[in-house]
Design an enzyme around this catalytic site. Structure first.
Site, PDB file in Angstrom:
ATOM      1  N   ASP A  46       0.793  -0.791  -0.121  1.00 28.14           N
ATOM      2  CA  ASP A  46      -0.504   0.131   0.172  1.00 28.14           C
ATOM      3  C   ASP A  46       1.214   1.600   0.504  1.00 28.14           C
ATOM      4  O   ASP A  46      -0.089   2.233  -0.100  1.00 28.14           O
ATOM      5  CB  ASP A  46      -1.287   0.055   0.947  1.00 28.14           C
ATOM      6  N   SER A  67      -6.705   5.122   0.238  1.00 28.96           N
ATOM      7  CA  SER A  67      -7.335   4.003  -0.295  1.00 28.96           C
ATOM      8  C   SER A  67      -8.968   3.811  -0.074  1.00 28.96           C
ATOM      9  O   SER A  67      -9.149   4.000   0.851  1.00 28.96           O
ATOM     10  CB  SER A  67      -6.582   2.678   0.069  1.00 28.96           C
ATOM     11  N   GLN A 124      -5.753  -2.477  -6.660  1.00 23.69           N
ATOM     12  CA  GLN A 124      -6.264  -0.974  -5.571  1.00 23.69           C
ATOM     13  C   GLN A 124      -6.849  -0.239  -5.999  1.00 23.69           C
ATOM     14  O   GLN A 124      -6.252   0.107  -7.775  1.00 23.69           O
ATOM     15  CB  GLN A 124      -5.302  -0.539  -5.148  1.00 23.69           C
TER      16      GLN A 124
END
Length: 289
Positions: A207, A231, A281
Site C-alpha cells: 500500500d 485507498s 487497488q
C-alpha cells in the site's frame, strides 16, 4: 533501540483478547489517518492466527471504510467462514472506537502440485536494486538537508525503497509521463522465519507506493501535494513463497482514472524475475483547497 524492521514485526504481533478477537497497536504519528497497509497487515495476521498454519494465504480482498485514528488501538474480529479440505476462509472486521473502519476476506490454500505452470515475463528490464539510490539519497541530492519531518519519517521507514525511474520534481518533468512506476523494495532488516509475518509485511508494503502510478501524469511525487488521496479497496493474490526482507520489484501501472477514482495494479517479482504477488487497488483523489 529497535530498528524499523523489528518495530514492524512488533506492530504485526497482535494481542489476543478473546477467541477470534485480537487487538493491534496504532502508533501515534503525524499522519491524518492510520496507514492503510498497517490495518491490512494486522487484519491478515488476525485471520492467520485462527488457522492451523499449514495453509499459506493465497488471496485477500479488502475495503477501507473509514479513516483510522493514529494512537488508538484497533480491534480485529475474525469470523471463521470455512475450513475445507483444501481451502480456509476468514472474514475480518477492524473496529476502532466502536466503528468499523475496515473489512477483509482472506483465503488460505493447502499447497499442492499443479498440472501446469506459466508466467508472462516482466514488462521491462530494470537496473539492479543495489545500483539505484535510496529515496533518502535522492531527496538529499535535490534538497540538501532534509526537512526534520521527512528525516524522522525516513528513520522510521521499515522498507528500503528504490525508484527505478528518477524522481520528478516539476510540472515540466511530468509532462507526457505515462501512469507507470516501478520500485525495488525490501525490509530494512531481518523479519524472522514465520511465513505469515513475511506475507503480512509485504501486504503492509503493497500500500506504500501503488497509487503513485495514478498521480505520476498529474503531479510530482514529492513536494507539495495538490490532491488528497485515500485507498478505497485492495486485493492481492500470492502466487509463490517469498521473503519480504529480500529484494522484490514492484511494477505498477494505472489503466484508468475517472470520477475522482484511480485504479492501480501492481506485479511483484523476486530477483530471479519470478512473479510472486499480484495487486489491484482503487484510490480516491480529490483536489485540495
Amino acid at each position: 533501540m529497535t530498528n524499523p524492521a523489528e518495530r514492524l514485526v512488533d506492530l504485526l504481533d497482535l494481542e489476543q483478547i478473546e477467541v477470534n478477537i485480537f487487538r493491534g497497536r496504532s502508533p501515534q504519528e503525524s499522519l491524518q489517518r492510520v496507514f492503510g497497509g498497517q490495518v491490512a497487515g494486522q487484519a491478515l495476521v488476525a485471520a492467520g492466527r485462527t488457522t492451523d498454519g499449514d495453509r499459506p494465504v493465497h488471496s485477500l480482498h479488502a475495503y477501507f471504510l473509514r479513516p483510522g485514528r493514529p494512537g488508538v488501538p484497533i480491534v480485529y474480529q475474525v469470523e471463521r467462514v470455512r475450513d475445507g479440505r483444501s481451502f480456509t476462509t476468514r472474514r475480518v472486521t477492524a473496529v476502532q472506537q466502536g466503528r468499523t473502519i475496515f473489512n477483509l476476506t482472506a483465503s488460505f490454500h493447502k499447497p499442492e502440485e499443479g498440472p501446469f505452470e506459466h508466467q508472462l515475463p516482466p514488462a521491462r528490464v530494470v537496473p539492479d536494486p543495489e545500483s539505484l539510490p535510496t529515496v533518502r539519497e535522492e531527496l538529499r541530492k535535490h534538497l540538501g538537508a532534509l526537512p526534520e519531518q521527512w528525516e524522522r519519517m525516513a528513520r522510521r521507514q521499515p522498507f528500503d525503497i528504490r525508484y527505478v525511474d528518477r524522481l520528478r520534481w516539476s510540472a515540466e518533468e511530468i509532462e507526457g509521463a505515462e501512469p507507470r512506476s516501478a520500485v525495488w523494495m525490501r525490509a530494512v532488516g531481518p523479519l524472522g522465519d514465520d511465513p505469515l509475518v513475511h506475507t503480512c509485511a509485504l501486504t503492509y508494503a503493497s500500500d506504500m507506493t501503488l497509487l503513485d502510478a495514478v498521480r505520476i501524469p498529474v503531479e510530482p511525487l514529492w513536494g507539495t501535494r495538490n490532491f488528497d488521496m485515500a485507498s478505497l479497496d485492495h486485493a492481492m493474490w500470492f502466487h509463490r513463497p517469498f521473503r519480504a526482507d529480500e529484494w522484490f520489484l514492484y511494477d505498477q501501472e494505472s489503466p484508468i482514472a475517472v470520477g475522482s477514482r484511480g485504479l492501480a495494479r501492481g506485479r511483484l517479482y523476486n530477483l530471479q524475475g519470478r512473479l510472486i504477488v499480484s495487486v489491484v487497488q482503487e484510490g480516491l483523489f480529490r483536489k485540495l483547497g
